[in-house]
Design a protein around this motif. Structure first.
Motif, PDB file in Angstrom:
ATOM      1  N   MET A   3       0.837  -1.160   0.000  1.00  9.78           N
ATOM      2  CA  MET A   3       0.000   0.000   0.000  1.00  9.78           C
ATOM      3  C   MET A   3       0.886   1.229   0.000  1.00  9.78           C
ATOM      4  SD  MET A   3      -3.096  -0.947   2.590  1.00  9.78           S
ATOM      5  CE  MET A   3      -2.057  -1.298   3.978  1.00  9.78           C
ATOM      6  N   CYS A   4       0.460   2.257  -0.687  1.00  4.66           N
ATOM      7  CA  CYS A   4       1.213   3.503  -0.747  1.00  4.66           C
ATOM      8  C   CYS A   4       0.422   4.603  -0.064  1.00  4.66           C
ATOM      9  CB  CYS A   4       1.459   3.906  -2.193  1.00  4.66           C
ATOM     10  SG  CYS A   4       2.480   2.743  -3.113  1.00  4.66           S
ATOM     11  N   CYS A   5       1.141   5.468   0.645  1.00 10.24           N
ATOM     12  CA  CYS A   5       0.482   6.628   1.249  1.00 10.24           C
ATOM     13  C   CYS A   5       1.282   7.872   0.948  1.00 10.24           C
ATOM     14  CB  CYS A   5       0.250   6.434   2.742  1.00 10.24           C
ATOM     15  SG  CYS A   5       1.722   6.528   3.745  1.00 10.24           S
ATOM     16  N   SER A   6       0.581   9.002   0.945  1.00  9.18           N
ATOM     17  CA  SER A   6       1.188  10.282   0.624  1.00  9.18           C
ATOM     18  C   SER A   6       2.182  10.689   1.701  1.00  9.18           C
ATOM     19  CB  SER A   6       0.098  11.345   0.498  1.00  9.18           C
ATOM     20  OG  SER A   6      -0.559  11.494   1.746  1.00  9.18           O
ATOM     21  N   VAL A   7       3.096  11.564   1.347  1.00  9.73           N
ATOM     22  CA  VAL A   7       4.079  12.087   2.304  1.00  9.73           C
ATOM     23  C   VAL A   7       4.103  13.615   2.248  1.00  9.73           C
ATOM     24  CG1 VAL A   7       5.597  10.094   2.481  1.00  9.73           C
ATOM     25  CG2 VAL A   7       5.940  11.712   0.624  1.00  9.73           C
TER      26      VAL A   7
END
Length: 106
Positions: free
Chosen positions: A1-5
């Protein structure tokens, strides 16, 4: 899963393979409404915060086993979590990717 930074906002999930929405009991569309700090338990948030600079400098880290919470408030345990930074075409930070290994509902 990818999440914003993004420095100005809480990290939210932006992309995942089908295992991500299955683990969080959501859909790919609704995934973007879920913030990382709502998924990780307190211990997981503390560990991620302590390892964040390592991720940014080294590019990745391995996090120990833990518990996260699905969108249906069910607990999900995992044996290990790998986290790494993803760069865009200009070599700037784009997002953080997470791989929860051997997850199961508690």
């Amino acid at each position: 899963m990818c999440c914003s930074v993004k420095a100005t906002a809480s990290p939210i999930f932006t992309f995942a393979n089908q295992a991500g929405p299955d683990m969080l009991e959501t859909t790919l569309v609704a995934l973007q409404d879920i913030m990382l700090d709502k998924v990780l338990d307190e211990a997981g948030r503390k560990i991620l915060c302590s390892e964040f600079s390592k991720i940014m400098q080294q590019g990745y880290t391995y996090l120990p086993s833990g518990i996260c919470v699905s969108s249906m408030n069910r607990l999900v345990s995992y044996e290990q979590d790998s986290a790494w930074k993803v760069l865009n075409d200009n070599d700037a930070n784009h997002c953080l990717a997470f791989m929860f290994i051997n997850r199961s509902f508690v």
